[in-house]
Design a protein around this motif. Structure first.
Motif, mmCIF file in Angstrom:
data_model
loop_
_atom_site.group_PDB
_atom_site.id
_atom_site.type_symbol
_atom_site.label_atom_id
_atom_site.label_comp_id
_atom_site.label_asym_id
_atom_site.label_seq_id
_atom_site.Cartn_x
_atom_site.Cartn_y
_atom_site.Cartn_z
ATOM 1 N N ALA A 198 34.436 29.606 35.298
ATOM 2 C CA ALA A 198 34.541 30.786 36.152
ATOM 3 C C ALA A 198 35.760 30.685 37.054
ATOM 4 N N TRP A 199 36.363 31.838 37.310
ATOM 5 C CA TRP A 199 37.508 31.902 38.215
ATOM 6 C C TRP A 199 37.020 31.666 39.632
ATOM 7 N N GLN A 200 37.780 30.901 40.380
ATOM 8 C CA GLN A 200 37.387 30.578 41.749
ATOM 9 C C GLN A 200 38.540 30.876 42.688
ATOM 10 N N ARG A 201 38.251 31.600 43.765
ATOM 11 C CA ARG A 201 39.263 31.955 44.756
ATOM 12 C C ARG A 201 39.747 30.705 45.466
ATOM 13 N N ARG A 202 41.064 30.598 45.631
ATOM 14 C CA ARG A 202 41.641 29.436 46.311
ATOM 15 C C ARG A 202 42.293 29.819 47.629
ATOM 16 N N GLU A 214 40.303 39.150 53.068
ATOM 17 C CA GLU A 214 39.252 38.210 52.678
ATOM 18 C C GLU A 214 38.631 37.541 53.901
ATOM 19 N N ARG A 244 34.769 37.620 54.774
ATOM 20 C CA ARG A 244 34.040 36.344 54.875
ATOM 21 C C ARG A 244 33.438 36.140 56.255
ATOM 22 N N TYR A 251 42.603 32.807 50.990
ATOM 23 C CA TYR A 251 42.118 33.957 51.751
ATOM 24 C C TYR A 251 43.314 34.611 52.416
ATOM 25 N N GLU A 296 36.897 27.345 55.173
ATOM 26 C CA GLU A 296 35.475 27.011 55.094
ATOM 27 C C GLU A 296 35.136 25.806 55.975
ATOM 28 N N GLU A 326 39.424 26.127 51.314
ATOM 29 C CA GLU A 326 38.741 24.930 51.821
ATOM 30 C C GLU A 326 39.045 24.679 53.298
#
Length: 74
Positions: free
Chosen positions: A2-6, A12, A16, A8, A52, A49
């Motif tokens: 699956a494609w994963q956002r890296r 975004e 979020r 923001y 987050e 990351e």
């Protein structure tokens, strides 16, 4: 896989964090907010990351998926 956002961008971050565009500007200019990964023509971008990690440290209820912090204990 699956494609994963890296990254923001501002939009975004708004989604979020559940905040307005003005609040994103306020948060991203705080000294404790992560530095942007890059500055593009469309605006700054941050590594997911890094953001987050900041959320976990500064707004842990959002890291757990809640919209608001728990009420203060009496």
């Amino acid at each position: 896989m699956a494609w994963q956002r890296r990254l923001y961008g501002s939009a975004e971050l708004q989604e979020r964090l559940g905040v307005s565009r003005v609040r994103v500007v306020q948060l991203t200019t705080r000294p404790d907010f992560p530095e942007p990964f890059d500055h593009l023509a469309g605006g700054s971008v941050w590594l997911v990351e890094d953001v987050e990690r900041w959320i976990t440290e500064h707004q842990p209820w959002k890291a757990r998926g809640a919209d608001e912090p728990p009420p203060p204990e009496s």
